[in-house]
Scaffold this motif. Sequence first.
Motif, PDB file in Angstrom:
ATOM      1  N   LEU A  99       0.824  -1.210   0.000  1.00 48.42           N
ATOM      2  CA  LEU A  99       0.000   0.000   0.000  1.00 48.42           C
ATOM      3  C   LEU A  99       0.858   1.260   0.000  1.00 48.42           C
ATOM      4  CD1 LEU A  99      -2.773  -1.073   2.542  1.00 48.42           C
ATOM      5  CD2 LEU A  99      -2.961  -0.919   0.046  1.00 48.42           C
ATOM      6  N   ALA A 100       1.968   1.224   0.734  1.00 50.72           N
ATOM      7  CA  ALA A 100       2.857   2.390   0.778  1.00 50.72           C
ATOM      8  C   ALA A 100       3.477   2.654  -0.587  1.00 50.72           C
ATOM      9  CB  ALA A 100       3.944   2.174   1.828  1.00 50.72           C
ATOM     10  N   VAL A 101       3.821   1.592  -1.302  1.00 48.82           N
ATOM     11  CA  VAL A 101       4.352   1.769  -2.653  1.00 48.82           C
ATOM     12  C   VAL A 101       3.265   2.294  -3.572  1.00 48.82           C
ATOM     13  CG1 VAL A 101       5.285   0.548  -4.669  1.00 48.82           C
ATOM     14  CG2 VAL A 101       6.137   0.000  -2.371  1.00 48.82           C
ATOM     15  N   LEU A 102       2.048   1.767  -3.423  1.00 53.79           N
ATOM     16  CA  LEU A 102       0.933   2.191  -4.269  1.00 53.79           C
ATOM     17  C   LEU A 102       0.653   3.682  -4.136  1.00 53.79           C
ATOM     18  CD1 LEU A 102      -1.404   1.339  -6.171  1.00 53.79           C
ATOM     19  CD2 LEU A 102      -2.783   0.914  -4.110  1.00 53.79           C
ATOM     20  N   PHE A 103       0.761   4.202  -2.904  1.00 54.05           N
ATOM     21  CA  PHE A 103       0.464   5.615  -2.665  1.00 54.05           C
ATOM     22  C   PHE A 103       1.708   6.492  -2.685  1.00 54.05           C
ATOM     23  CE2 PHE A 103      -3.232   3.466  -0.770  1.00 54.05           C
ATOM     24  CZ  PHE A 103      -4.252   4.154  -1.402  1.00 54.05           C
ATOM     25  N   HIS A 111       4.596   6.334  -1.022  1.00 51.68           N
ATOM     26  CA  HIS A 111       5.360   6.589   0.193  1.00 51.68           C
ATOM     27  C   HIS A 111       6.648   5.769   0.263  1.00 51.68           C
ATOM     28  CE1 HIS A 111       2.097   9.031   1.680  1.00 51.68           C
ATOM     29  NE2 HIS A 111       1.245   8.011   1.602  1.00 51.68           N
ATOM     30  N   LEU A 112       6.757   4.719  -0.550  1.00 47.64           N
ATOM     31  CA  LEU A 112       7.958   3.896  -0.618  1.00 47.64           C
ATOM     32  C   LEU A 112       8.316   3.683  -2.082  1.00 47.64           C
ATOM     33  CD1 LEU A 112       7.369   1.087   2.067  1.00 47.64           C
ATOM     34  CD2 LEU A 112       9.027   2.961   2.188  1.00 47.64           C
ATOM     35  N   PRO A 113       9.596   3.489  -2.384  1.00 46.32           N
ATOM     36  CA  PRO A 113       9.986   3.241  -3.781  1.00 46.32           C
ATOM     37  C   PRO A 113       9.538   1.859  -4.249  1.00 46.32           C
ATOM     38  CG  PRO A 113      11.869   2.979  -2.315  1.00 46.32           C
ATOM     39  CD  PRO A 113      10.755   3.533  -1.479  1.00 46.32           C
ATOM     40  N   GLY A 114       9.479   1.678  -5.541  1.00 46.16           N
ATOM     41  CA  GLY A 114       9.048   0.401  -6.105  1.00 46.16           C
ATOM     42  C   GLY A 114       9.951  -0.758  -5.737  1.00 46.16           C
ATOM     43  N   SER A 115      11.210  -0.478  -5.432  1.00 41.30           N
ATOM     44  CA  SER A 115      12.138  -1.550  -5.047  1.00 41.30           C
ATOM     45  C   SER A 115      11.708  -2.253  -3.760  1.00 41.30           C
ATOM     46  CB  SER A 115      13.554  -0.982  -4.874  1.00 41.30           C
ATOM     47  OG  SER A 115      13.561   0.032  -3.875  1.00 41.30           O
ATOM     48  N   SER A 116      10.859  -1.613  -2.959  1.00 41.74           N
ATOM     49  CA  SER A 116      10.390  -2.223  -1.710  1.00 41.74           C
ATOM     50  C   SER A 116       9.507  -3.433  -1.975  1.00 41.74           C
ATOM     51  CB  SER A 116       9.608  -1.200  -0.879  1.00 41.74           C
ATOM     52  OG  SER A 116      10.417  -0.100  -0.536  1.00 41.74           O
ATOM     53  N   LEU A 117       8.989  -3.553  -3.195  1.00 38.88           N
ATOM     54  CA  LEU A 117       8.158  -4.699  -3.528  1.00 38.88           C
ATOM     55  C   LEU A 117       8.974  -5.980  -3.651  1.00 38.88           C
ATOM     56  CD1 LEU A 117       5.879  -3.099  -6.280  1.00 38.88           C
ATOM     57  CD2 LEU A 117       5.336  -3.451  -3.864  1.00 38.88           C
ATOM     58  N   HIS A 118      10.293  -5.844  -3.705  1.00 34.06           N
ATOM     59  CA  HIS A 118      11.161  -6.994  -3.937  1.00 34.06           C
ATOM     60  C   HIS A 118      12.129  -7.226  -2.776  1.00 34.06           C
ATOM     61  CE1 HIS A 118       9.805  -7.095  -8.142  1.00 34.06           C
ATOM     62  NE2 HIS A 118       9.883  -5.775  -8.098  1.00 34.06           N
ATOM     63  N   ARG A 119      11.782  -6.786  -1.582  1.00 30.66           N
ATOM     64  CA  ARG A 119      12.659  -7.012  -0.433  1.00 30.66           C
ATOM     65  C   ARG A 119      12.734  -8.502  -0.102  1.00 30.66           C
ATOM     66  NH1 ARG A 119       9.897  -7.511   4.434  1.00 30.66           N
ATOM     67  NH2 ARG A 119      11.629  -6.633   5.605  1.00 30.66           N
ATOM     68  N   LEU A 120      13.941  -8.957   0.246  1.00 27.59           N
ATOM     69  CA  LEU A 120      14.144 -10.371   0.545  1.00 27.59           C
ATOM     70  C   LEU A 120      13.526 -10.714   1.892  1.00 27.59           C
ATOM     71  CD1 LEU A 120      15.550 -12.797  -0.784  1.00 27.59           C
ATOM     72  CD2 LEU A 120      17.562 -12.284   0.599  1.00 27.59           C
ATOM     73  N   ASP A 121      12.639 -11.711   1.907  1.00 31.77           N
ATOM     74  CA  ASP A 121      11.931 -12.061   3.140  1.00 31.77           C
ATOM     75  C   ASP A 121      11.658 -13.565   3.140  1.00 31.77           C
ATOM     76  OD1 ASP A 121      10.570 -11.993   5.500  1.00 31.77           O
ATOM     77  OD2 ASP A 121       8.755 -11.082   4.708  1.00 31.77           O
ATOM     78  N   TYR A 122      12.376 -14.286   3.992  1.00 36.49           N
ATOM     79  CA  TYR A 122      12.172 -15.731   4.107  1.00 36.49           C
ATOM     80  C   TYR A 122      12.614 -16.172   5.500  1.00 36.49           C
ATOM     81  CZ  TYR A 122      17.224 -16.207   3.627  1.00 36.49           C
ATOM     82  OH  TYR A 122      18.580 -16.117   3.834  1.00 36.49           O
ATOM     83  N   GLY A 123      12.257 -17.393   5.870  1.00 36.21           N
ATOM     84  CA  GLY A 123      12.697 -17.927   7.154  1.00 36.21           C
ATOM     85  C   GLY A 123      11.539 -18.374   8.035  1.00 36.21           C
ATOM     86  N   ILE A 124      11.901 -18.963   9.187  1.00 33.71           N
ATOM     87  CA  ILE A 124      10.920 -19.565  10.098  1.00 33.71           C
ATOM     88  C   ILE A 124      10.653 -18.700  11.326  1.00 33.71           C
ATOM     89  CG2 ILE A 124      11.543 -21.915   9.397  1.00 33.71           C
ATOM     90  CD1 ILE A 124      13.222 -22.108  11.981  1.00 33.71           C
ATOM     91  N   SER A 125      11.247 -17.513  11.388  1.00 36.68           N
ATOM     92  CA  SER A 125      11.223 -16.752  12.640  1.00 36.68           C
ATOM     93  C   SER A 125       9.819 -16.330  13.061  1.00 36.68           C
ATOM     94  CB  SER A 125      12.136 -15.525  12.535  1.00 36.68           C
ATOM     95  OG  SER A 125      11.721 -14.668  11.494  1.00 36.68           O
ATOM     96  N   PHE A 126       8.927 -16.011  12.112  1.00 37.14           N
ATOM     97  CA  PHE A 126       7.563 -15.624  12.485  1.00 37.14           C
ATOM     98  C   PHE A 126       6.828 -16.814  13.116  1.00 37.14           C
ATOM     99  CE2 PHE A 126       7.122 -12.054   9.061  1.00 37.14           C
ATOM    100  CZ  PHE A 126       8.038 -11.296   9.777  1.00 37.14           C
ATOM    101  N   GLY A 127       6.988 -17.987  12.528  1.00 35.40           N
ATOM    102  CA  GLY A 127       6.361 -19.170  13.097  1.00 35.40           C
ATOM    103  C   GLY A 127       6.902 -19.500  14.479  1.00 35.40           C
ATOM    104  N   VAL A 128       8.202 -19.319  14.661  1.00 34.28           N
ATOM    105  CA  VAL A 128       8.810 -19.573  15.972  1.00 34.28           C
ATOM    106  C   VAL A 128       8.276 -18.589  17.003  1.00 34.28           C
ATOM    107  CG1 VAL A 128      10.968 -19.550  17.276  1.00 34.28           C
ATOM    108  CG2 VAL A 128      10.881 -20.645  15.024  1.00 34.28           C
ATOM    109  N   ALA A 129       8.187 -17.314  16.635  1.00 33.42           N
ATOM    110  CA  ALA A 129       7.686 -16.298  17.572  1.00 33.42           C
ATOM    111  C   ALA A 129       6.254 -16.605  17.997  1.00 33.42           C
ATOM    112  CB  ALA A 129       7.771 -14.911  16.939  1.00 33.42           C
ATOM    113  N   ALA A 130       5.417 -17.021  17.044  1.00 37.23           N
ATOM    114  CA  ALA A 130       4.037 -17.379  17.387  1.00 37.23           C
ATOM    115  C   ALA A 130       4.005 -18.588  18.308  1.00 37.23           C
ATOM    116  CB  ALA A 130       3.240 -17.662  16.118  1.00 37.23           C
TER     117      ALA A 130
END
Length: 234
Positions: free
Chosen positions: A141-145, A147-166
Amino acid sequence: MPRQRGTGAAVSAPATAPAPASAPPRRWWLLLPTPAGTPFTFGYTVLLAVTSVLAAVAGPHLMHAVYQGSSTDVAHLLRAPSVVLPASALWIAGGVLSPYALAFVLVLTALERRVGGAYAAGVFLAGHVLATLATEVPVGLAVLFGHLPGSSLHRLDYGISFGVAASVGALAGLLNPWLRVPLLALVTGLLLDALLAFADPMTDWGHLIALAIGVASWPLLRRRVRPEKSRAAH
């Protein structure tokens, strides 16, 4: 009982001192997953071990491409959410020696022994999926409006940390208060400290959201707790 002659008094056999009660055995192996007792955690641990070995022996360029293909960034979520959401949970950010790897084994084992594999898996996946969406949708949404550059759509995001935190948040609700409060205080403090450092705020917010998702599962999980004897049998 025979009597002693000449005294007329009964002679009792000397009482034997009761044997000292032996301390219950310390079942340290219950901290670790087993195929019979915790099949979800055991199978997932084996899978993560295999992918960690692959990541260690593969070249950095190949692994960068694999991580990019597994990333739950906005661009990938829009194109193939059913592929990248499970794929991103196949890798441990920081490798098998990461604190998240140890936390995964200990926390998921303890959680599954208490509530069973289906509910442990549900908590883990809820944290992984919902925290991912809660952090990536605002980026889109921030990119759409503008507030953030288009490169933010391709940020590297992987891993198990969210599942571990939950899973940590969920497990805390099944512990005694004298363990629950320090655990939540410690984990929340670490996550807030990372957020204030502002090194990766989107991921750090995701960890806090995932922890809250685990806490929100307390009413459901407390009705599913296995009896202590049943857990010890495994």
